[in-house]
Design a protein around this motif. Structure first.
Motif, mmCIF file in Angstrom:
data_model
loop_
_atom_site.group_PDB
_atom_site.id
_atom_site.type_symbol
_atom_site.label_atom_id
_atom_site.label_comp_id
_atom_site.label_asym_id
_atom_site.label_seq_id
_atom_site.Cartn_x
_atom_site.Cartn_y
_atom_site.Cartn_z
ATOM 1 N N HIS A 184 48.651 34.147 58.143
ATOM 2 C CA HIS A 184 50.038 34.274 57.708
ATOM 3 C C HIS A 184 50.477 33.062 56.903
ATOM 4 N N ILE A 185 51.507 33.305 56.089
ATOM 5 C CA ILE A 185 52.065 32.263 55.227
ATOM 6 C C ILE A 185 53.352 31.768 55.868
ATOM 7 N N ASP A 186 53.316 30.587 56.435
ATOM 8 C CA ASP A 186 54.503 29.996 57.026
ATOM 9 C C ASP A 186 55.434 29.556 55.899
ATOM 10 N N PHE A 187 56.360 28.642 56.127
ATOM 11 C CA PHE A 187 57.340 28.391 55.075
ATOM 12 C C PHE A 187 56.996 27.172 54.210
ATOM 13 N N ASN A 188 57.711 27.082 53.060
ATOM 14 C CA ASN A 188 57.624 25.955 52.109
ATOM 15 C C ASN A 188 56.308 25.887 51.342
ATOM 16 N N ASN A 189 55.726 27.017 50.987
ATOM 17 C CA ASN A 189 54.481 27.026 50.219
ATOM 18 C C ASN A 189 54.706 27.544 48.801
ATOM 19 N N LYS A 190 53.795 27.162 47.902
ATOM 20 C CA LYS A 190 53.751 27.713 46.553
ATOM 21 C C LYS A 190 52.310 28.091 46.219
ATOM 22 N N ASN A 191 52.162 29.233 45.569
ATOM 23 C CA ASN A 191 50.864 29.642 45.018
ATOM 24 C C ASN A 191 49.789 29.778 46.101
ATOM 25 N N VAL A 192 50.057 30.619 47.087
ATOM 26 C CA VAL A 192 49.063 30.932 48.112
ATOM 27 C C VAL A 192 48.438 32.286 47.775
ATOM 28 N N ILE A 193 47.123 32.293 47.613
ATOM 29 C CA ILE A 193 46.387 33.522 47.301
ATOM 30 C C ILE A 193 45.508 33.876 48.494
ATOM 31 N N ILE A 194 45.748 35.046 49.070
ATOM 32 C CA ILE A 194 44.969 35.546 50.199
ATOM 33 C C ILE A 194 44.254 36.796 49.717
ATOM 34 N N GLN A 195 42.942 36.711 49.531
ATOM 35 C CA GLN A 195 42.205 37.809 48.912
ATOM 36 C C GLN A 195 40.802 37.946 49.512
ATOM 37 N N TYR A 196 40.281 39.179 49.489
ATOM 38 C CA TYR A 196 38.904 39.475 49.888
ATOM 39 C C TYR A 196 38.618 39.150 51.358
ATOM 40 N N ASN A 197 39.617 39.246 52.206
ATOM 41 C CA ASN A 197 39.429 38.950 53.619
ATOM 42 C C ASN A 197 39.426 40.239 54.447
ATOM 43 N N VAL A 198 38.802 40.155 55.632
ATOM 44 C CA VAL A 198 38.892 41.218 56.633
ATOM 45 C C VAL A 198 39.770 40.715 57.766
ATOM 46 N N SER A 199 40.799 41.496 58.090
ATOM 47 C CA SER A 199 41.738 41.172 59.162
ATOM 48 C C SER A 199 41.674 42.302 60.174
ATOM 49 N N GLU A 200 41.268 41.986 61.419
ATOM 50 C CA GLU A 200 40.999 43.071 62.371
ATOM 51 C C GLU A 200 41.539 42.749 63.757
ATOM 52 N N VAL A 241 47.082 40.925 66.968
ATOM 53 C CA VAL A 241 48.253 41.566 67.570
ATOM 54 C C VAL A 241 49.515 41.352 66.732
ATOM 55 N N GLY A 242 49.611 40.212 66.045
ATOM 56 C CA GLY A 242 50.802 39.927 65.260
ATOM 57 C C GLY A 242 50.878 40.691 63.965
ATOM 58 N N GLY A 243 49.745 41.185 63.482
ATOM 59 C CA GLY A 243 49.772 42.010 62.297
ATOM 60 C C GLY A 243 48.945 41.489 61.151
ATOM 61 N N PHE A 244 49.195 42.081 59.994
ATOM 62 C CA PHE A 244 48.423 41.803 58.781
ATOM 63 C C PHE A 244 49.152 40.821 57.863
ATOM 64 N N ILE A 245 50.332 41.198 57.375
ATOM 65 C CA ILE A 245 51.059 40.363 56.417
ATOM 66 C C ILE A 245 52.314 39.803 57.070
ATOM 67 N N GLU A 246 52.403 38.493 57.142
ATOM 68 C CA GLU A 246 53.620 37.812 57.597
ATOM 69 C C GLU A 246 53.907 36.668 56.635
ATOM 70 N N ILE A 247 55.083 36.695 56.037
ATOM 71 C CA ILE A 247 55.471 35.676 55.067
ATOM 72 C C ILE A 247 56.857 35.162 55.435
ATOM 73 N N LEU A 248 56.965 33.873 55.679
ATOM 74 C CA LEU A 248 58.231 33.278 56.069
ATOM 75 C C LEU A 248 58.983 32.762 54.845
ATOM 76 N N GLY A 249 59.948 31.861 55.044
ATOM 77 C CA GLY A 249 60.889 31.501 54.003
ATOM 78 C C GLY A 249 60.436 30.422 53.039
ATOM 79 N N TYR A 299 62.820 32.650 57.339
ATOM 80 C CA TYR A 299 62.840 31.583 58.347
ATOM 81 C C TYR A 299 62.280 30.274 57.779
ATOM 82 N N VAL A 300 63.080 29.201 57.892
ATOM 83 C CA VAL A 300 62.654 27.866 57.449
ATOM 84 C C VAL A 300 62.896 26.813 58.528
ATOM 85 N N GLY A 301 63.010 27.246 59.760
ATOM 86 C CA GLY A 301 63.228 26.321 60.863
ATOM 87 C C GLY A 301 64.423 26.732 61.704
ATOM 88 N N ASP A 302 64.392 26.356 62.959
ATOM 89 C CA ASP A 302 65.474 26.697 63.871
ATOM 90 C C ASP A 302 66.797 26.107 63.406
#
Length: 345
Positions: free
Chosen positions: A115-131, A134-142, A179-182
């Motif tokens: 997953h991509i937590d917060f405060n990132n730029k230019n994250v490429i997630i490719q050619y992976n197997v996710s199996e 429990v939390g899921g496949f795609i999660e992208i925060l703020g 989400y960028v922090g409590d």
């Protein structure tokens, strides 16, 4: 400054929290000048970490390639944290995550494959197997900019059940929030591209989809959503439709096994403008390897993808461009792309 770091061919097993971790200066988390730079992490295995298997904070130019994570967020020992994604990044610039396998992540929150937590730029997630995460496949925060999931295969992700009075929610097929922090005002993410992924979910798992009102710019196309059950709507406050609409959405030309593979449009805020329905006819649906998801229905799949385009108001796109030369199996892509992560030969 830490520069030119390589970690390869390591086995990390049965640790209480993180397996492989980088932690830069948090004061630089929203700036381009990171104090850890040029990192390569490849050919490693991280098994039964109590927290995340791999994690990077405040790093510029980092690559995770050909790694295996299994049972992150393990709770088989009371000293373990019991929550963690296979991999996540925070405050990073230019991260490439490819040809990895993320399996069996556990925990009450996060615990996606990657997953991509917060405060990132230019994250490429490719050619992976996710199996079976429990939390899921795609999660992208703020506060994330111009990130992508493309040409990945997701198998039975998002099985976490919603717990009464639990704010972290169930497992997600696609979850995007600001989400960028409590106790901080949510913001973004901005200009996210989700294309040519293959998502298979067996009967009995009903992963959620949710997009918060702070999301701006989403492109979703050429994906296969093969859910034997159905997707549900994330009903937490930030995902309710009265908090929308979401600006700059391009959502079209995805393949669904059936109509309820995507939640009710009146709830989820965005919906496919030109959905396609049918059975991709996978080689071995329910299998645990990417090769099991080679589609056989050529009439439905072959050259039925569309070219990826800039989201309205986005002038950048994806670092290196939208086009890739091969699919997840290394098959050459010529002409229009096929649907999903695997080209039919």
């Amino acid at each position: 400054m830490l520069n030119n770091i390589s970690i390869s061919k390591c086995l990390v097993e049965n640790v209480s929290h993180s397996g492989i971790r980088f932690t830069g200066n948090h004061g630089l988390s929203t700036q381009d000048n990171k104090n850890i730079q040029n990192v390569k992490v490849f050919d490693n295995k991280v098994l039964r970490a109590g927290g995340p298997a791999m994690q990077a904070s405040v790093v510029k130019n980092i690559e995770f390639t050909n790694n295996e994570t299994n049972y992150s967020g393990s709770f088989d020992d009371s000293r373990k944290w019991g929550r963690g994604s296979g991999l996540w990044v925070w405050g990073c610039l230019d991260a490439l995550i490819e040809h990895n396998s993320f399996r069996n992540a556990n925990g009450p929150g996060d615990s996606a494959g990657c997953h991509i937590d917060f405060n990132n730029k230019n994250v490429i997630i490719q050619y992976n197997v996710s199996e079976n995460n429990v939390g899921g496949f795609i999660e992208i925060l703020g506060n994330n900019y111009n990130c992508t999931y493309r040409y990945n295969v997701s198998i039975n992700d998002g099985s976490r059940r919603k717990v009464a009075k639990e704010t972290l929610g169930a497992g997600t097929m696609i979850g995007m929030n600001g989400y960028v922090g409590d106790k901080k005002t949510p913001v973004g993410p901005f200009n996210t591209y989700l294309y040519n992924n293959t998502i298979y979910v067996k009967e009995g798992i009903d992963p959620e989809a949710g997009f918060s009102k702070t999301v701006s710019g989403v492109f979703i196309a050429n994906n296969i959503f093969y859910l034997e059950g159905h997707a549900t709507f994330d009903e937490r406050k930030q995902f309710r439709p009265e908090s929308g609409p979401i600006p700059n959405v391009v959502f079209k030309n995805n393949l669904y096994l059936k109509a309820d593979n995507w939640p009710d449009a009146s709830k989820v805020m965005i919906t496919d403008n030109s959905p396609v329905y049918g059975d991709a006819q996978f080689a071995n649906k329910g299998g645990l390897n990417k090769e099991d998801y080679v589609p056989k229905n050529s009439d439905l799949i072959k050259n039925k993808g569309i070219d990826i385009e800039l989201i309205p108001a986005d002038t950048y796109g994806i670092k290196g461009g939208f086009k890739v030369s091969t699919d997840i199996l290394g098959n050459k892509i010529s002409g229009l792309p096929d649907m999903g992560a695997i080209e039919i030969k």
